[in-house]
Design an enzyme around this catalytic site. Structure first.
Site, PDB file in Angstrom:
ATOM      1  N   CYS A 167      56.562  -0.831 -49.494  1.00 35.90           N
ATOM      2  CA  CYS A 167      57.439   0.059 -49.084  1.00 35.90           C
ATOM      3  C   CYS A 167      57.179   1.287 -48.533  1.00 35.90           C
ATOM      4  O   CYS A 167      55.989   1.649 -48.655  1.00 35.90           O
ATOM      5  CB  CYS A 167      58.533   0.347 -50.431  1.00 35.90           C
ATOM      6  SG  CYS A 167      58.886  -1.345 -51.355  1.00 35.90           S
ATOM      7  N   ARG A 226      55.114  -0.558 -41.576  1.00 40.36           N
ATOM      8  CA  ARG A 226      54.658  -1.441 -43.124  1.00 40.36           C
ATOM      9  C   ARG A 226      55.483  -2.506 -43.386  1.00 40.36           C
ATOM     10  O   ARG A 226      55.496  -3.115 -44.442  1.00 40.36           O
ATOM     11  CB  ARG A 226      54.937  -0.455 -43.839  1.00 40.36           C
ATOM     12  CG  ARG A 226      54.051   0.887 -43.846  1.00 40.36           C
ATOM     13  CD  ARG A 226      54.322   2.046 -44.517  1.00 40.36           C
ATOM     14  NE  ARG A 226      53.919   2.030 -45.878  1.00 40.36           N
ATOM     15  CZ  ARG A 226      52.785   2.498 -46.065  1.00 40.36           C
ATOM     16  NH1 ARG A 226      51.866   3.228 -45.537  1.00 40.36           N
ATOM     17  NH2 ARG A 226      52.145   2.172 -47.613  1.00 40.36           N
ATOM     18  N   TRP A 246      60.341  -3.275 -49.415  1.00 41.42           N
ATOM     19  CA  TRP A 246      59.648  -4.515 -49.183  1.00 41.42           C
ATOM     20  C   TRP A 246      60.004  -5.365 -50.517  1.00 41.42           C
ATOM     21  O   TRP A 246      59.167  -5.127 -51.426  1.00 41.42           O
ATOM     22  CB  TRP A 246      58.212  -4.414 -48.741  1.00 41.42           C
ATOM     23  CG  TRP A 246      57.695  -5.793 -48.518  1.00 41.42           C
ATOM     24  CD1 TRP A 246      57.168  -6.539 -49.317  1.00 41.42           C
ATOM     25  CD2 TRP A 246      57.333  -6.397 -47.228  1.00 41.42           C
ATOM     26  NE1 TRP A 246      56.644  -7.605 -48.812  1.00 41.42           N
ATOM     27  CE2 TRP A 246      56.585  -7.609 -47.391  1.00 41.42           C
ATOM     28  CE3 TRP A 246      57.471  -5.889 -45.970  1.00 41.42           C
ATOM     29  CZ2 TRP A 246      56.028  -8.442 -46.556  1.00 41.42           C
ATOM     30  CZ3 TRP A 246      57.145  -6.913 -44.744  1.00 41.42           C
ATOM     31  CH2 TRP A 246      56.443  -8.073 -45.191  1.00 41.42           C
ATOM     32  N   ASN A 283      57.985   3.360 -55.037  1.00 42.43           N
ATOM     33  CA  ASN A 283      56.979   2.561 -54.663  1.00 42.43           C
ATOM     34  C   ASN A 283      56.044   2.113 -55.733  1.00 42.43           C
ATOM     35  O   ASN A 283      55.826   2.907 -56.600  1.00 42.43           O
ATOM     36  CB  ASN A 283      55.880   3.210 -53.395  1.00 42.43           C
ATOM     37  CG  ASN A 283      56.301   2.967 -51.911  1.00 42.43           C
ATOM     38  OD1 ASN A 283      57.487   2.285 -52.032  1.00 42.43           O
ATOM     39  ND2 ASN A 283      55.658   3.624 -51.148  1.00 42.43           N
ATOM     40  N   GLY A 284      55.969   0.696 -55.696  1.00 48.70           N
ATOM     41  CA  GLY A 284      55.201   0.255 -56.963  1.00 48.70           C
ATOM     42  C   GLY A 284      55.968  -0.956 -57.738  1.00 48.70           C
ATOM     43  O   GLY A 284      56.727  -1.198 -57.314  1.00 48.70           O
ATOM     44  N   GLU A 323      38.014 -21.352 -43.869  1.00 45.23           N
ATOM     45  CA  GLU A 323      38.732 -20.058 -43.605  1.00 45.23           C
ATOM     46  C   GLU A 323      37.832 -19.059 -42.591  1.00 45.23           C
ATOM     47  O   GLU A 323      38.036 -18.623 -42.101  1.00 45.23           O
ATOM     48  CB  GLU A 323      39.048 -19.263 -45.025  1.00 45.23           C
ATOM     49  CG  GLU A 323      39.734 -17.798 -44.835  1.00 45.23           C
ATOM     50  CD  GLU A 323      40.925 -18.129 -43.910  1.00 45.23           C
ATOM     51  OE1 GLU A 323      41.418 -18.972 -43.359  1.00 45.23           O
ATOM     52  OE2 GLU A 323      41.318 -16.946 -43.394  1.00 45.23           O
ATOM     53  N   LYS A 351      38.551 -17.679 -39.112  1.00 48.05           N
ATOM     54  CA  LYS A 351      38.562 -16.294 -38.875  1.00 48.05           C
ATOM     55  C   LYS A 351      37.671 -16.056 -37.793  1.00 48.05           C
ATOM     56  O   LYS A 351      38.021 -15.450 -36.471  1.00 48.05           O
ATOM     57  CB  LYS A 351      38.161 -15.599 -39.852  1.00 48.05           C
ATOM     58  CG  LYS A 351      39.041 -15.161 -41.046  1.00 48.05           C
ATOM     59  CD  LYS A 351      40.138 -14.259 -40.930  1.00 48.05           C
ATOM     60  CE  LYS A 351      41.358 -14.849 -40.504  1.00 48.05           C
ATOM     61  NZ  LYS A 351      42.127 -16.097 -41.141  1.00 48.05           N
ATOM     62  N   GLU A 398      39.265 -17.260 -34.522  1.00 48.79           N
ATOM     63  CA  GLU A 398      40.569 -16.726 -33.889  1.00 48.79           C
ATOM     64  C   GLU A 398      40.203 -15.671 -32.877  1.00 48.79           C
ATOM     65  O   GLU A 398      40.859 -15.230 -31.939  1.00 48.79           O
ATOM     66  CB  GLU A 398      41.169 -16.463 -35.036  1.00 48.79           C
ATOM     67  CG  GLU A 398      42.304 -17.476 -35.776  1.00 48.79           C
ATOM     68  CD  GLU A 398      43.058 -17.014 -36.581  1.00 48.79           C
ATOM     69  OE1 GLU A 398      42.604 -16.433 -37.809  1.00 48.79           O
ATOM     70  OE2 GLU A 398      44.305 -16.753 -36.551  1.00 48.79           O
ATOM     71  N   HIS A 452      25.480 -36.314 -43.116  1.00 51.58           N
ATOM     72  CA  HIS A 452      26.145 -37.484 -42.536  1.00 51.58           C
ATOM     73  C   HIS A 452      26.708 -37.674 -41.147  1.00 51.58           C
ATOM     74  O   HIS A 452      27.504 -38.152 -40.805  1.00 51.58           O
ATOM     75  CB  HIS A 452      27.391 -37.861 -43.724  1.00 51.58           C
ATOM     76  CG  HIS A 452      27.127 -38.131 -45.135  1.00 51.58           C
ATOM     77  ND1 HIS A 452      26.705 -39.502 -45.429  1.00 51.58           N
ATOM     78  CD2 HIS A 452      26.908 -37.279 -46.268  1.00 51.58           C
ATOM     79  CE1 HIS A 452      26.216 -39.143 -46.646  1.00 51.58           C
ATOM     80  NE2 HIS A 452      26.596 -38.078 -46.916  1.00 51.58           N
ATOM     81  N   LYS A 457      51.732 -14.502 -34.532  1.00 54.23           N
ATOM     82  CA  LYS A 457      51.754 -14.203 -35.866  1.00 54.23           C
ATOM     83  C   LYS A 457      52.346 -15.076 -36.778  1.00 54.23           C
ATOM     84  O   LYS A 457      52.025 -15.692 -37.691  1.00 54.23           O
ATOM     85  CB  LYS A 457      52.145 -12.835 -36.274  1.00 54.23           C
ATOM     86  CG  LYS A 457      51.848 -12.180 -37.762  1.00 54.23           C
ATOM     87  CD  LYS A 457      50.520 -12.302 -38.104  1.00 54.23           C
ATOM     88  CE  LYS A 457      50.319 -12.138 -39.494  1.00 54.23           C
ATOM     89  NZ  LYS A 457      49.129 -12.483 -40.156  1.00 54.23           N
TER      90      LYS A 457
HETATM   91  C1  AGP Z   1      45.725 -17.118 -39.928  1.00 56.37           C
HETATM   92  O1  AGP Z   1      44.609 -16.373 -39.511  1.00 56.37           O
HETATM   93  C2  AGP Z   1      46.401 -17.704 -38.806  1.00 56.37           C
HETATM   94  N1  AGP Z   1      47.152 -16.722 -37.873  1.00 56.37           N
HETATM   95  C3  AGP Z   1      47.173 -18.828 -38.871  1.00 56.37           C
HETATM   96  O2  AGP Z   1      46.335 -20.140 -39.178  1.00 56.37           O
HETATM   97  C4  AGP Z   1      48.150 -18.905 -39.911  1.00 56.37           C
HETATM   98  O3  AGP Z   1      47.597 -18.898 -41.188  1.00 56.37           O
HETATM   99  C5  AGP Z   1      49.307 -19.982 -39.746  1.00 56.37           C
HETATM  100  O4  AGP Z   1      49.915 -19.981 -38.487  1.00 56.37           O
HETATM  101  C6  AGP Z   1      50.217 -20.099 -40.914  1.00 56.37           C
HETATM  102  O5  AGP Z   1      51.198 -19.146 -40.915  1.00 56.37           O
HETATM  103  P1  AGP Z   1      51.854 -18.886 -42.327  1.00 56.37           P
HETATM  104  O6  AGP Z   1      50.866 -18.465 -43.424  1.00 56.37           O
HETATM  105  O7  AGP Z   1      52.801 -17.737 -41.851  1.00 56.37           O
HETATM  106  O8  AGP Z   1      52.801 -20.151 -42.419  1.00 56.37           O
END
Ligand code: AGP
Length: 600
Positions: free
Chosen positions: A2, A27, A75, A99-100, A476, A480, A483, A499, A595
């Site tokens: 928030c 934010r 938020w 906030n909190g 993961e 990263k 991406e 394998h 995003k």
């Molecule tokens: C994660 O770094 C990516 N930007 C992407 O894989 C993301 O996690 C995926 O599109 C799922 O998004 P969501 O968590 O909003 O459902």
């Protein structure tokens, strides 16, 4: 996260508050409001959604001169995003913004209701203003009433409070979430904000309040309750300020993981169990299986959770990629709890999978970072991750808070079904409490990833390898890197390399090996030795020195593999970011990515 603003002075109070809230939009929020005081009259304006909705309400009212006011962007963490739940919250003659999270709000609310106070919202915040008035009605002393109020609150609470009982003052206190107080450029002006941006241009000298510091501000000046404060100079760039001084939103979000995980756990961890306000035992009654469905990074937290559910609560758990699940004619049984994980709550494939499960009559739960999103409105229940807005397209703090929520949920299941031993539960709770500390980044770690990154700018690809929960972590880490550096990388189960993939081993193949001390260390060590013997270039991340690796990132020795998990996650996030920086890529907005993927 928030946002808070406050103002005392002779300029246009409502405009200054609204402009300040606009500077906090980055934010993230789902509602906003201001309360303004003039001629002993308090006016309040609240609106759902974007700030222009609030602005329209303020502009539609008869303009008045107000000497002071407070404002807030919310938020949602407790209670749906509604006007009633929007801040500021009213007692009889006072308003508060906060906030909190007030961890003991339930018992305070019950106490105050028994004393005749009427509550209108579902929020924890509302208890603050009723508590204040309860004391002030007895003591007829606003300062003592404010002190007594603060003394009763537990959790995180940065607050501004105004009251008709003392109409020239703003009462403030900081504990947990950030709060700044500033002398305005004009005489007899005081400003407040939860971050720098709203103050830039309006103030020069500020106090970044420390925990436990509060006071009373008026046109006559600022009176602090103690002397644990110091004056500082405000930065001049708003863009710089919105990133809180970091180079990228992604970097800021990596660094704030420790704080947001603390927020994520607030009110959910007590001495001997996990508590979720948002769900009750009926959600898990009759459940013999959990199916998790998600995409991308959220899929990785789901995969991590599958190990934890089966290990800690002995409930069968499998994880599906949403875009695959949708079209495979899945077999679904009603004793399955269907959990979807999503930062945005809008990912098309995950949302459709959720709808399929609902149509099949399954109980559904969403682990989400955005309340009032399509998924939170569709699922039977929602657990919010409270990570605050995540601006970086490459998800970081969302993954971390998802994993923490799912770990807590596994323990919740284990306890509810009397599966988990008391001692085991205590060990897990102790480890959970340590997670925020394991996410604190020391300069040496960041420096190490900066130095290492220059060696990993080419090559014909990366393998990230791990076992057990370190396999989804390897996935993961690879995601990263892909991406934001655009280099090819894949996460792989360490035991699977022999394998086939080990055929790729050569000095140009970089292997990032996740080598936890507390889980299958000897197994992963032998997998890495196999690669080293074939001259693969290896960077190992471990608490234990490993002399066969070409590069090494040391993490702290701990007594729980999940603490190693989070320390390794930090290393992976920073390494990917620093490689991307060296390659000159756009860290926050990598090419081809959005995003939130709201299309198939
Ligand atoms: C994660 O770094 C990516 N930007 C992407 O894989 C993301 O996690 C995926 O599109 C799922 O998004 P969501 O968590 O909003 O459902």
């Amino acid at each position: 996260m928030c946002g808070i603003v406050g103002y005392i002075g002779k300029n246009d109070t409502t405009k200054i508050l609204l402009d300040g809230l606009k500077e906090l939009e980055y934010r993230g929020y789902d509602s906003a409001g201001i309360a303004v005081l003039g001629d002993d009259k308090i006016d309040v304006f609240k609106a759902l959604g974007k700030l222009h909705n609030l602005e329209e309400k303020v502009n539609a009212s008869s303009s008045r001169d107000y000497e002071l006011g407070i404002g807030h962007t919310r938020w949602a963490t407790h209670g749906q995003p509604t006007e009633l739940n929007a801040h500021p919250h009213l007692g009889e003659y006072s308003y508060v913004v906060h906030n909190g999270i007030i961890e003991n709000y339930k018992e305070l609310k019950e106490e105050l209701i028994n004393l005749g106070h009427k509550f209108v919202s579902q929020t924890d915040t509302e208890v603050i203003v009723h508590l204040f008035e309860n004391y002030n009605n007895k003591l007829n002393d606003t300062t003592k009433a404010f002190h007594n109020t603060i003394d009763r609150l537990e959790g995180a609470f940065s607050i501004l409070l105004i009251t008709k009982a003392d109409p020239s003052k703003i009462f403030f206190f900081k504990h947990g979430s950030p709060l700044i107080v500033a002398n305005g450029k004009d005489e007899n002006e005081v400003l407040f904000a939860s971050s720098d941006a709203p103050l830039i241009g309006l103030a020069n000298d500020v106090v970044y309040l420390e925990d436990g510091v509060g006071g009373i501000a008026s046109a006559e000046g600022i009176e602090f309750f103690n002397d644990n404060y110091s004056w500082a100079t405000l930065p001049t760039s708003k863009q710089f300020a919105q990133k809180d001084g970091f180079r990228f939103f992604m970097e800021k979000e990596i660094y704030e993981q420790s704080d947001v995980v603390s927020d994520c756990m607030l009110g959910r961890l007590n001495d001997d169990e996990i508590l979720f306000d948002e769900i009750d035992k009926s959600l898990i009654d009759g459940i013999n299986e959990i199916k998790i469905c998600a995409c991308g990074t959220s899929y990785h937290s789901g995969l991590t959770a599958s190990y934890l559910f089966e290990r800690l609560s002995k409930v069968k758990c499998n994880v599906e990629i949403a875009s695959e699940f949708r079209y495979k004619d899945p077999l679904l049984t009603k004793d399955t709890l269907f959990i979807v994980i999503s930062q945005s709550g809008e990912t098309a494939d995950t949302l459709e999978a959720l709808k399929m499960a609902k149509a099949a009559g399954l109980k559904t739960l969403v682990i989400c970072n955005v309340d009032n999103s399509s998924m939170t409105r569709t699922a039977d229940a929602t657990i919010l991750t409270r990570a605050g807005i995540e601006k970086g397209v490459a998800s970081t703090k969302a993954f971390t808070t998802q994993t923490v929520v799912l770990w807590m949920l596994a323990l919740y299941f284990g306890k509810a079904n009397n599966i988990i031993e008391k001692d085991k539960l205590q060990k897990e709770l102790r480890a959970l409490r340590e997670v925020p500390k394991s996410l604190i980044i020391d300069d040496a770690m960041h420096e190490k990833t900066k130095r290492l990154s220059k060696r990993y700018l080419h090559g014909h690809g990366f393998f990230f390898i791990g076992r057990d929960v370190f396999f989804p972590l390897a996935l993961e880490g690879a995601l990263k890197l892909k991406e934001i550096s655009y280099l090819h990388a894949e996460g792989y189960p360490a035991g699977e390399m022999k394998h086939g993939p080990i055929a790729l081993a050569d000095p140009e193949l970089f292997t990032i090996a996740l080598m936890p001390q507390n889980l299958l260390y000897d197994k992963i060590k032998s997998n890495v030795e196999e690669l080293s013997a074939r001259d693969s270039t290896i960077c190992s991340i471990s608490p234990l020195d490993f002399d066969l690796s070409d590069d090494f990132i040391k993490i702290n020795e701990t007594d729980h593999y999940m603490l190693e998990f989070f320390e390794m996650l930090i290393a992976l996030q920073l390494l990917s970011m620093e490689i991307s920086v060296r390659l000159g890529n756009d860290v926050d907005m990598p090419r081809n990515l959005a995003k939130s993927v709201t299309v198939e």
